[in-house]
Structure formats: structure tokens, C-alpha cells
Design a protein around this motif. Structure first.
Motif, short mmCIF file in Angstrom:
data_model
loop_
_atom_site.label_atom_id
_atom_site.label_comp_id
_atom_site.label_asym_id
_atom_site.label_seq_id
_atom_site.Cartn_x
_atom_site.Cartn_y
_atom_site.Cartn_z
N ILE A 261 0.87 -1.18 0.00
CA ILE A 261 0.00 0.00 0.00
C ILE A 261 0.90 1.22 0.00
O ILE A 261 1.69 1.43 0.92
N ARG A 262 0.80 2.03 -1.00
CA ARG A 262 1.69 3.19 -1.11
C ARG A 262 1.08 4.46 -0.48
O ARG A 262 1.78 5.44 -0.29
N ALA A 263 -0.20 4.41 -0.21
CA ALA A 263 -0.84 5.60 0.39
C ALA A 263 -0.30 5.81 1.80
O ALA A 263 -0.14 4.84 2.56
N PRO A 264 -0.02 7.04 2.15
CA PRO A 264 0.50 7.29 3.51
C PRO A 264 -0.55 6.96 4.57
O PRO A 264 -1.72 7.33 4.43
N PRO A 265 -0.18 6.24 5.62
CA PRO A 265 -1.15 5.92 6.68
C PRO A 265 -1.47 7.15 7.54
O PRO A 265 -0.67 8.09 7.64
N LYS A 266 -2.66 7.11 8.13
CA LYS A 266 -3.03 8.18 9.08
C LYS A 266 -2.18 8.10 10.34
O LYS A 266 -1.73 9.11 10.87
N GLN A 267 -2.01 6.86 10.82
CA GLN A 267 -1.23 6.65 12.03
C GLN A 267 -0.47 5.35 11.93
O GLN A 267 -0.90 4.40 11.25
N MET A 268 0.65 5.31 12.65
CA MET A 268 1.41 4.07 12.78
C MET A 268 2.00 4.05 14.19
O MET A 268 2.69 5.00 14.60
N VAL A 269 1.70 2.98 14.95
CA VAL A 269 2.16 2.87 16.33
C VAL A 269 2.65 1.45 16.58
O VAL A 269 2.26 0.50 15.89
N TRP A 270 3.48 1.30 17.57
CA TRP A 270 3.97 -0.02 17.97
C TRP A 270 2.96 -0.71 18.86
O TRP A 270 2.25 -0.07 19.65
N CYS A 271 2.90 -2.02 18.75
CA CYS A 271 2.05 -2.85 19.60
C CYS A 271 2.91 -3.98 20.14
O CYS A 271 3.12 -4.99 19.44
N SER A 272 3.44 -3.81 21.34
CA SER A 272 4.32 -4.82 21.91
C SER A 272 4.02 -4.98 23.39
O SER A 272 3.44 -4.10 24.02
N ARG A 273 4.40 -6.12 23.91
CA ARG A 273 4.17 -6.44 25.30
C ARG A 273 5.51 -6.49 26.02
O ARG A 273 6.50 -6.97 25.47
N PRO A 274 5.59 -5.96 27.28
CA PRO A 274 6.86 -6.01 28.01
C PRO A 274 7.40 -7.43 28.11
O PRO A 274 6.66 -8.39 28.33
N ARG A 275 8.71 -7.55 27.93
CA ARG A 275 9.43 -8.82 28.01
C ARG A 275 9.03 -9.83 26.94
O ARG A 275 9.31 -11.01 27.03
N SER A 276 8.33 -9.36 25.92
CA SER A 276 7.97 -10.23 24.81
C SER A 276 9.00 -10.08 23.69
O SER A 276 9.52 -8.99 23.45
N LYS A 277 9.28 -11.19 23.02
CA LYS A 277 10.22 -11.16 21.91
C LYS A 277 9.55 -10.78 20.59
O LYS A 277 10.24 -10.56 19.59
N GLU A 278 8.22 -10.75 20.60
CA GLU A 278 7.50 -10.43 19.38
C GLU A 278 7.57 -8.93 19.10
O GLU A 278 7.58 -8.11 20.02
N ARG A 279 7.61 -8.56 17.82
CA ARG A 279 7.63 -7.17 17.40
C ARG A 279 6.50 -6.96 16.41
O ARG A 279 6.38 -7.70 15.43
N ALA A 280 5.66 -5.96 16.67
CA ALA A 280 4.54 -5.71 15.76
C ALA A 280 4.24 -4.23 15.73
O ALA A 280 4.41 -3.51 16.71
N VAL A 281 3.79 -3.79 14.56
CA VAL A 281 3.41 -2.39 14.35
C VAL A 281 1.98 -2.37 13.83
O VAL A 281 1.60 -3.20 12.98
N VAL A 282 1.19 -1.43 14.33
CA VAL A 282 -0.20 -1.26 13.87
C VAL A 282 -0.24 -0.04 12.97
O VAL A 282 0.17 1.06 13.37
#
Length: 794
Positions: A261-282
Motif C-alpha cells: 500500500i503506497r498511500a500514507p497511513p493516518k497513524q502508525m504505532v507499535w504494539c508490543s508487550r513487556p518482556r515479549s520477543k514479538e515485534r509488531a506495528v499497527v
């Protein structure tokens, strides 16, 4: 179990993400979120909306309305915006709303719309206007970063201790960057900005070009960037639809994802849990929400309404006109319990009994199970359920609650004026009074004094009835708040309940009730406190009023006199003059005379002292002062005639000095002039001649006439000078009543014994006997014993 996991969405093979509803929002929004400036506080904090008419020319004349809601959509306040155009809004860590205006002024409002303060971001920002702004949170506090019309950045890392930093200029920057954010590394705030395909990192001194490792070719622009809640990770959205995720230091790449998707997003934020190895962005667009991470596929949600993302410590809050949801990574413990075919202990226990009591029952069959953690967890869950209630509207997760701490949660309840709930939580958790109930009651009292529709008497009585002598509550702090609200009389009434005078007095002085402060200080018995008030009164009142105030307070007057004796002698004289205290005035001039270097000035001061003593009807002091004046004049003449030092000697020392100098006639004349008794004169002359060891003159003196002091002093003085030969001359002339003592002084024990036996005086016999210590004195001792025996027979 299957129903519970129905809203779990896998992201790759190792993590699930879940989105569930927190509240159904009942707020009656008159505008779409896209038409408002939106600011939502983390940790389940409030939401502020400001309709932004400055972007709509057709309604520019309409004043916007600032509305503040709880996270559940319960309205807290609505007020008409009367200031200038606002560019950005954000919440501080203390839940104060910071509104950054176009002119660089930052207005600070409380949770209930009360204006707190304002500050400026500097003249340069004022001149060039504000293009964009960010409010960010770090361990130093809440900060503000500004992008000006000159494409320069100004930053303050802590608005509580405002220190503006003008960031370095970016070379060749002619327009606003496509995106920018604040970073926080090594306790220093930085600016990261994108200009076309280039990234620049600004610190307080340098501008550095940086390149993310592993960035694919073909990127011509960065459209959005996001830093994680803890400032450890960074995400970049490029114009090719590629999302780069790595460390905030831009040294390591964590993962990447191509969303196509080339359209600029309205918002982009991180979604992560403390001490978790997973990395995710919303990432959010108008009608699409996408969760991407280290997986080939993404999780996508359809947005039915315009939505807003709020990054949290362990997830993302998403609210719209109708709902408020929470998106987060499913914890591993939940996975083990609820995923299909799980054989984890928790899953087996849930299968055995899905009721809550099963956990409490099951723990009885575990060896060495510590109950404390179980009890604490139950308490924490009850607290979280209480504050998540719709009417409270603080949707905290357990991780957020532990990070926030119970003290901060109580502060936020107090800030929302939810005093009963805060007190119930304190009682339930059995918190110490000073940390819990006392602190909450003090906040309640500070809020109570702001209710201006209630009389001062009623407010003071209500506060005292509620607080009483609760430990940890300071009535002076509450009174200070009342004074700050313009209710001086209420503040004074509240201070009556303050048991510590040290807390009462400073506030009374601040309220310009200095005389009342003086009374309170005197009642306390604290002299330091009294001195503090006196010095304040001295600077506040004119001299006459100040002295009249002191006359009505004897203790204060006495203390001030002591102060003046050491610090302000002229003021002390004025005090005595005003009180017609001639006795003290005479003493003052008497002491002052000794500070005069010239004899004329000293005599003049003594004359003034004598006059004051006469007015005080103290003839003895007046006569003594006049005698001192005569002595000074005479000493000056003696110095002129004889040389040497006479000034400032006492009368006796003057006589002694004359005798030592051989001026016996002048000494005798001086004694006659000042009526020195013969006995004292003989003592003075005796001592002086002995000190000179002029034994011949001493003998002549002893024979000049009959000694008024007897001859025993002659013996004593000669022996003091270790001259036994001269002492024996005078021992024979000593009268019978002192003969024994004189003979003993010169060491003639045998003759002393004969005289004592002759006098038949038991005391004299005992005295002589006590001196018979050597073997040679044995015969004398026997003689005395025989005399005693004969006396007893008779």
C-alpha cells in the motif's frame, strides 16, 4: 474455550493478537474525529477533542469547543476556546492537557478544564510560527518538540523545568520534512526527521545523516515513522509500501514487511508487550487497520468509522465514535490455557472447574504454596475491575497498573475527584494512612475550599469534621490553597486547626496578617519564629507603627531588644527613647562611651548617661557615672604629667600604678579625692610594695602609723613572696588573737604552741597540733597534749 479464542488472530506461528471492546462510547460527538485535534493520554487516560476550524475557512469565525472525556466517553468538561489557533495537543504524565498554539505559546489545562499556567517556546518560535508539534514522555518528564516555519526545531525535554534547546539546522532543508519524531537515548532527547530518501538525527549540537541497515533500494521518501512506547524500537513506512522495523539507535534491523500500500497511513504505532520477543506495528488508514511484524502475513481489520490509535505499554487502544477497543498480543500464559488441545496445568484446572473458586480450592493441594501472591493478585484484579467501570473510565491492564503503581492510580482518582473510591481502595489494600487516606482527604479538602458558593464558616467546619487530627494532613497546605483561591478569611480559619506554629506563621505572613502571625509565634514559644516575624514586620511597617506593635507584645519587645543589642544599637536607643526608659537609656550611653576613642567623646557619653540616670531617679548610678568621668579626667592629667598608661584603669589599679611608680603622695591624694577607705588603701599599698619587693619602704610604711588592717596581712604578703625573714619582723607585732596563726605562717611551731598554751584556747591548740607533722615536732606535740590533760583535770 473455543469461544474465548474466537477473536485470536495469529501473526506467524509464534504469536496471537486479540482485539476486544473496552467500552461502547456514548459520547455525543458533533464532529468527526478527522475534523478535530485529538489527544488521548496513555494508561487508560482521558481524551481531549478540539474541533479545528482554523483549517476550514468557511467557519473560521466560529469559536471551537474544547471537550474532555474519560476513556469510556463520559464527558468531564466542555469549554469555549478563547485563545489562538492550536497546532497540536497532548497530555503530560500528570494528566495535564498541553495545547501548543501557532504563536509558540503552550497553554496548560487541568483534567476538568481549569487553566493552570502557560509558557512560551521562545521568540524564534513566535516570529516563525509553529508548523507542527509533538508532546512526548520520557523518564525526565513530559516534553514538547516544535517545528517552526523556518524549518528549525526547538525542544524542551521537561516542561516542569523548562529549558529550551534550539536544535541544529538541517543542511539544505527548504520545506517541512515528510515525517519526524522524537527519540530518547542515553537520557537525551533527539529529533529524527525524513527529507526525501534521507534521514537526519539531531541532538543538541550536531546534525547527522543516518541510514537504516537493510533498507531495500528504491525508497524515495519516508511517509510515516513511529517509536515504541519504551523508545527502544523504531518503525519507518516508505513510499514503496515497505515497513522497516529496527532498534531506535538505527544500528540493527529487527524485521520488515511489504504491505503493498503506497498511500500514507493516518497513524502508525507499535504494539508490543513487556518482556515479549514479538515485534509488531499497527498501521491505520481511513478504513483499514493492519498489524504487521516478523511474519509473511499480516492481520487486517476493517474500520467502520474514523478511528484514532493510542499506543500503550502493552498494546494499542483504538477508539471511534461508537466503540473503544484494545488490541494486544495474547500473553503466553493465556495461550497455554486456552489454545486447542493444551495440556498445560492451567488448562487442566480450567477444564476441571471453570469457576473462579477452583483456583482457590486447588491451591490447598499444592505443597509449599505461598498464599501471599494469590491474595495480592485477587486484590489487584478487584482494584482493576473497580477503575474499569464505565462511570470511572480508566481501562488499565495488569501490566499498566504495575508500571503506573497504586500511588499514581490513587492520584489519578483524586484528580478525577473520585474521593470515595480512592478511600475505599486504600482501606481495601490497607495502605498506610499517610500514603493513602490522609493524602486523599487532604486533596479533597483542597478541592472543597474552591467551592465558592459555600460560606467560609461552613467549609472550615466541614473540613475539620472530616479530617480531625488525621495524621499526615497539613491544614496549612489546605489554607494555602484557600488563599490561592482568594479566600483569605477561610485560610485564617483553617490555620486555627493547624497545630504546628511553624506552619501557621509563614502563611500568615504571606497573607499580610503579620500581627496575627506575631501572636501565633509568641504563643509557640519559638524564639526563632518570633525573630522571623519581627524582621518581616520591621520591613513591612514604618518605624512608629512597628514600635507601637512591639509595645503591645512584651515578649517580642524583649527579644527585639536583645537583637538590637547585637545588631542595631541605634534602633535600641530609639526604643528606649520612645518608652521613656531612662534607666536603660543611661545604661545604653554608658556602654556606648567605651566605644569612643577620644576622651572627650567618652566623657560626653558618660554625661548623657548620668543625666538619664538622674531622670530615672537612680542617684547611685548617676553618682558612679560622674565619679567615672572625674577619674577619666584625672587619668588624662596623670598621663600628661607622669607619662605611662592610666586611661581605662580602675580606681584601685590607678592607685596601685601610682604607688608602684613611687608617686605615693599622688596616690594618697587620689584616695582622699575618691574617699577610698584607709583599710583598702593600706591593702593596695601593701600589695604594691610587696610586688616591688621594696621591703625597706614596706617597713617604713608599717611604722608610719598604726595599721588599720593589723599586721597579719604583712606576714601573709611576705610569705607569699617567700621572704620569711621579713615576715618574722611583722609576726611579733601581730595582736594576741592572731599571734598563733602568724607564728605558724613563719614556721615557728614551738613558739606558736607556747602562745596557744598560754591562751588556753582549744582551737589554737588543735591548729598547732595539725602542723606538728615531722619527727622534730614530737616534743611540741607532747607538750600540747600535756597542757590539754592538765586543763581537763582542772
Amino acid at each position: 474455550m473455543d469461544c474465548y479464542t474466537a477473536n485470536w488472530n495469529p501473526l506467524g506461528d509464534s504469536a496471537f493478537y486479540r482485539k476486544y471492546e473496552l467500552y461502547s462510547m456514548d459520547w455525543d460527538l458533533k464532529e468527526e474525529l478527522r475534523d478535530c485535534l485529538v489527544a488521548a493520554a496513555p494508561y487508560g487516560g482521558p481524551i481531549a477533542l478540539l474541533r479545528n476550524p482554523w483549517r476550514k475557512e468557511k467557519v473560521a469565525s466560529v469559536r471551537p469547543i474544547l471537550e474532555i472525556y474519560s476513556a469510556s466517553g463520559v464527558p468531564l468538561v466542555s469549554l469555549l476556546w478563547k485563545s489562538g489557533p492550536v497546532v497540536s495537543m497532548g497530555w503530560s504524565a500528570e494528566e495535564e492537557l498541553l495545547c501548543v498554539q501557532e504563536d509558540g505559546a503552550v497553554l496548560v489545562y487541568g483534567l476538568h478544564g481549569d487553566f493552570r499556567r502557560h509558557f512560551s517556546m521562545g521568540n524564534e518560535v513566535l516570529q516563525n510560527r509553529v508548523l507542527d508539534a509533538r508532546i512526548f514522555h520520557t523518564e525526565l518528564g513530559s516534553g514538547v518538540a516544535i517545528l517552526t516555519g523556518a524549518h528549525r526545531f526547538t525542544l524542551s525535554a521537561n516542561v516542569g523545568d523548562l529549558k529550551l534547546r534550539r536544535m541544529p539546522e538541517v543542511p539544505g532543508l527548504q520545506s517541512a520534512p515528510s515525517c519526524w519524531t522524537t527519540l530518547f537515548q542515553e537520557r537525551v532527547a533527539h529529533i529524527l526527521l525524513a527529507v526525501g530518501p534521507d534521514l537526519y538525527l539531531l541532538d543538541h549540537a550536531t546534525c547527522s545523516a543516518v541510514t537504516p541497515p537493510g533498507l531495500p533500494p528504491g525508497v524515495t521518501s519516508f511517509l510515516q515513522m513511529a517509536v515504541s512506547f519504551t523508545y527502544r524500537q523504531l518503525a519507518l513506512f516508505t513510499d514503496t509500501g515497505y515497513i522497516w522495523m529496527g532498534t531506535a539507535s538505527l544500528t540493527d534491523k529487527l524485521c520488515e514487511f511489504n504491505c503493498n500500500i503506497r498511500a500514507p497511513p493516518k497513524q502508525m504505532v507499535w504494539c508490543s508487550r513487556p518482556r515479549s520477543k514479538e515485534r509488531a506495528v499497527v498501521v491505520a488508514w481511513e478504513r483499514r487497520l493492519m498489524v504487521v511484524g516478523n511474519a509473511p502475513e499480516s492481520i487486517q481489520f476493517v474500520l467502520d468509522e474514523d478511528s484514532y490509535l493510542v499506543p500503550e505499554l502493552d498494546g494499542v487502544r483504538i477508539f471511534s465514535r461508537s466503540t473503544h477497543e484494545f488490541l494486544h498480543e495474547v500473553p503466553v500464559a493465556s495461550e497455554e490455557i486456552f489454545k486447542i488441545a493444551s495440556m498445560a496445568p492451567g488448562a487442566l484446572l480450567l477444564e476441571a472447574q471453570k469457576e473462579y473458586e477452583a483456583a482457590s480450592f486447588g491451591k490447598c493441594f499444592l505443597d509449599r504454596f505461598p498464599p501471599d501472591s494469590f491474595v495480592r493478585m485477587c486484590q489487584d484484579l478487584r482494584v482493576l475491575n473497580a477503575v474499569r467501570d464505565y462511570h470511572i473510565g480508566i481501562p488499565l491492564t495488569y501490566s499498566q497498573y504495575k508500571q503506573l503503581t497504586i500511588q499514581v492510580l490513587l492520584d489519578r482518582l483524586v484528580l478525577r475527584r473520585l474521593y470515595p473510591l480512592a478511600i475505599q481502595i486504600c482501606e481495601y489494600l490497607r495502605l498506610p494512612e499517610v500514603q493513602g487516606i490522609s493524602r486523599i482527604l487532604a486533596h479533597w479538602a483542597c478541592y472543597k475550599v474552591q467551592q465558592k458558593d459555600v460560606s467560609d464558616e461552613d467549609v472550615a467546619r466541614a473540613i475539620n469534621q472530616k479530617l480531625g487530627d488525621t495524621p499526615g494532613v497539613s491544614y496549612s497546605d489546605i489554607a494555602a490553597r484557600a488563599y490561592g483561591c482568594g479566600r483569605t478569611e477561610l485560610a485564617i480559619k483553617l490555620l486555627e486547626y493547624e497545630p504546628r506554629s511553624g506552619e501557621q506563621v509563614p502563611l500568615l505572613l504571606k497573607m499580610k496578617r503579620s500581627k496575627l502571625a506575631l501572636s501565633k509565634a509568641i504563643e509557640s514559644g519559638d524564639t526563632d519564629l518570633v525573630f522571623t516575624v519581627l524582621l518581616h514586620l520591621k520591613n513591612e511597617l514604618n518605624r512608629g507603627d512597628f514600635f507601637m506593635t512591639l509595645r503591645n507584645q512584651p515578649m517580642a519587645l524583649s527579644l527585639y531588644r536583645q537583637f538590637c543589642k547585637h545588631q542595631e544599637l541605634e534602633t535600641l536607643k530609639d526604643l528606649y527613647n520612645q518608652d521613656d526608659n531612662h534607666q536603660e537609656l543611661g545604661s545604653f550611653h554608658l556602654r556606648a562611651s567605651y566605644t569612643e576613642e577620644r576622651i572627650e567623646g567618652r566623657v560626653a557619653a558618660l554625661q548623657t548617661a548620668a543625666d538619664a540616670f538622674y531622670k530615672a531617679k537612680n542617684e547611685f548610678s548617676a553618682k558612679a557615672t560622674e565619679d567615672q568621668m572625674r577619674l577619666l579626667r584625672l587619668q588624662r592629667r596623670l598621663e600628661d604629667d607622669l607619662g605611662g598608661h592610666f586611661l581605662d584603669l580602675s580606681l584601685h589599679d590607678t592607685v596601685t600604678t601610682l604607688i608602684v611608680g613611687g608617686h605615693n603622695k599622688r596616690a594618697e591624694q587620689l584616695a582622699r579625692d575618691f574617699r577610698i577607705p584607709d583599710k583598702r588603701l593600706w591593702w593596695l599599698k601593701l600589695t604594691a610594695l610587696a610586688d616591688l619587693e621594696d621591703w625597706e619602704e614596706l617597713e617604713k610604711f608599717s611604722k608610719s602609723k598604726k595599721s588599720p588592717i593589723g599586721y597579719l596581712p604583712f606576714v601573709e604578703i611576705c610569705m607569699k613572696q617567700h621572704n620569711k625573714y621579713e615576715a618574722k619582723k611583722y609576726a611579733s607585732r601581730v595582736g594576741p588573737e592572731q599571734k598563733v596563726k602568724a607564728l605558724l605562717l613563719v614556721g615557728d611551731i614551738a613558739q606558736a604552741a607556747d602562745v596557744a598554751i598560754e591562751h588556753r584556747n582549744e582551737a589554737e591548740l588543735s591548729l598547732v597540733l595539725s602542723h606538728c607533722t615531722g619527727a622534730s615536732d614530737g616534743a611540741t606535740a607532747d607538750k600540747i597534749q600535756r597542757a590539754r590533760a592538765q586543763a581537763q583535770k582542772k
